[in-house]
Enzyme design. Sequence first.
Site, PDB file in Angstrom:
ATOM      1  N   GLU A   1      -4.186 -18.951 -47.853  1.00 39.67           N
ATOM      2  CA  GLU A   1      -5.493 -19.556 -47.173  1.00 39.67           C
ATOM      3  C   GLU A   1      -5.844 -20.857 -47.672  1.00 39.67           C
ATOM      4  OE1 GLU A   1      -6.862 -14.853 -46.664  1.00 39.67           O
ATOM      5  OE2 GLU A   1      -7.951 -16.172 -48.143  1.00 39.67           O
TER       6      GLU A   1
ATOM      7  N   HIS B   1     -16.387 -14.923 -47.066  1.00 37.53           N
ATOM      8  CA  HIS B   1     -15.114 -14.504 -47.154  1.00 37.53           C
ATOM      9  C   HIS B   1     -14.322 -14.637 -48.434  1.00 37.53           C
ATOM     10  CE1 HIS B   1     -10.829 -14.056 -46.178  1.00 37.53           C
ATOM     11  NE2 HIS B   1     -10.554 -14.957 -47.174  1.00 37.53           N
TER      12      HIS B   1
ATOM     13  N   ARG C   1     -22.957 -10.231 -50.627  1.00 44.80           N
ATOM     14  CA  ARG C   1     -22.957  -9.638 -49.165  1.00 44.80           C
ATOM     15  C   ARG C   1     -24.385  -8.628 -49.252  1.00 44.80           C
ATOM     16  NH1 ARG C   1     -16.623  -8.457 -48.147  1.00 44.80           N
ATOM     17  NH2 ARG C   1     -16.331 -10.258 -46.475  1.00 44.80           N
TER      18      ARG C   1
ATOM     19  N   ASN D   1     -21.123 -11.113 -42.255  1.00 48.42           N
ATOM     20  CA  ASN D   1     -21.315 -10.813 -43.712  1.00 48.42           C
ATOM     21  C   ASN D   1     -21.177 -11.863 -44.847  1.00 48.42           C
ATOM     22  OD1 ASN D   1     -18.396 -11.267 -43.520  1.00 48.42           O
ATOM     23  ND2 ASN D   1     -17.950  -9.024 -44.029  1.00 48.42           N
TER      24      ASN D   1
HETATM   25  P1  ADP Z   1     -13.029  -8.436 -45.938  1.00 47.79           P
HETATM   26  O1  ADP Z   1     -13.806  -9.849 -45.443  1.00 47.79           O
HETATM   27  O2  ADP Z   1     -14.122  -7.556 -46.730  1.00 47.79           O
HETATM   28  O3  ADP Z   1     -11.819  -8.766 -46.554  1.00 47.79           O
HETATM   29  P2  ADP Z   1     -11.636  -7.709 -43.814  1.00 47.79           P
HETATM   30  O4  ADP Z   1     -10.418  -8.552 -44.218  1.00 47.79           O
HETATM   31  O5  ADP Z   1     -11.243  -6.244 -43.667  1.00 47.79           O
HETATM   32  O6  ADP Z   1     -12.933  -7.592 -44.680  1.00 47.79           O
HETATM   33  O7  ADP Z   1     -11.999  -8.032 -42.383  1.00 47.79           O
HETATM   34  C1  ADP Z   1     -12.523  -9.599 -42.061  1.00 47.79           C
HETATM   35  C2  ADP Z   1     -13.780  -9.829 -41.531  1.00 47.79           C
HETATM   36  O8  ADP Z   1     -13.728  -8.924 -40.137  1.00 47.79           O
HETATM   37  C3  ADP Z   1     -14.888  -9.044 -42.270  1.00 47.79           C
HETATM   38  O9  ADP Z   1     -15.164  -9.839 -43.185  1.00 47.79           O
HETATM   39  C4  ADP Z   1     -15.822  -8.887 -41.340  1.00 47.79           C
HETATM   40  O10 ADP Z   1     -16.498 -10.256 -41.058  1.00 47.79           O
HETATM   41  C5  ADP Z   1     -15.028  -8.522 -39.955  1.00 47.79           C
HETATM   42  N1  ADP Z   1     -14.796  -6.982 -39.793  1.00 47.79           N
HETATM   43  C6  ADP Z   1     -14.036  -6.174 -40.522  1.00 47.79           C
HETATM   44  N2  ADP Z   1     -14.311  -4.877 -40.355  1.00 47.79           N
HETATM   45  C7  ADP Z   1     -15.304  -4.778 -39.106  1.00 47.79           C
HETATM   46  C8  ADP Z   1     -15.738  -3.803 -38.585  1.00 47.79           C
HETATM   47  N3  ADP Z   1     -15.318  -2.642 -38.704  1.00 47.79           N
HETATM   48  N4  ADP Z   1     -16.658  -4.153 -37.683  1.00 47.79           N
HETATM   49  C9  ADP Z   1     -17.067  -5.487 -37.573  1.00 47.79           C
HETATM   50  N5  ADP Z   1     -16.557  -6.537 -38.012  1.00 47.79           N
HETATM   51  C10 ADP Z   1     -15.608  -6.172 -39.089  1.00 47.79           C
HETATM   52 MG    MG Z   2     -10.029  -9.325 -45.845  1.00 48.64          MG
END
Ligand code: ADP
Ligand code: MG
Length: 140
Positions: free
Chosen positions: A128, A117, A104, A114
Site C-alpha cells: 500500500e 484505513h 472509528r 469508517n
Molecule cells: P478494514 O478497513 O477494517 O481492514 P476491510 O478490509 O474488511 O476492513 O474492508 C475494507 C473497507 O470496506 C472497510 O474499511 C469499510 O470501509 C468497507 N467495508 C468492509 N466491510 C463492509 C461491510 N460489511 N459493509 C459495508 N462496508 C464494508
Molecule cells: Mg482491510
Amino acid sequence: MNGDYTFSIVKPDALSTGKAGQILAMINEAGFEIAAMKLTRMTLQHAESFYSVHKGKPFFSNLVELMTSGPVIVMILRHNNAVEEFRKLIGSTDPAKAEPGTIRKKFASSITKNAVHGSDSDENAVRESNFFFSETERFL
Ligand code: ADP
Ligand code: MG
C-alpha cells in the site's frame, strides 16, 4: 520495511466532516510518527486496485464510491509493531463494534464511512505504501 511501519488513509468521509485534524492528533498522541504524508484523490482505477481483494463483495461499489468521492490523506506511519498497534488505535471495521476511545468509535459514521484505513499486515503495508509513495517522498 520490517514491522516498524504501517500505511494509513484518512478517508473522504473524515475530511468532508472536518475531522482530519483531530484524527491526526490522535495518531500523533498515540506515538505514531509520520514518515510520509500527502493529500491526494483516488481515481476509480486506484480505488478498485487498492481494494481489489474485496472485488465481488456486496459493499465493493459503495466502498469505491466513497474512496473516490473526495480527497484523502495518505500516510506511512512509524511505531513499534506498527500494523497491530495501529489497528488497535483505529478499532473494529464496524464502528458499532469498535472499542471506546478508538478513532472509528469516535469518527466513523457507518461501516463503510469508517474514517480511516490501516494496513492488515506488514506485507500489505509495503504494498500500500508503494501504491502511493515514491522513494523521495519517504522519510523513513
Ligand atoms: P478494514 O478497513 O477494517 O481492514 P476491510 O478490509 O474488511 O476492513 O474492508 C475494507 C473497507 O470496506 C472497510 O474499511 C469499510 O470501509 C468497507 N467495508 C468492509 N466491510 C463492509 C461491510 N460489511 N459493509 C459495508 N462496508 C464494508
Ligand atoms: Mg482491510
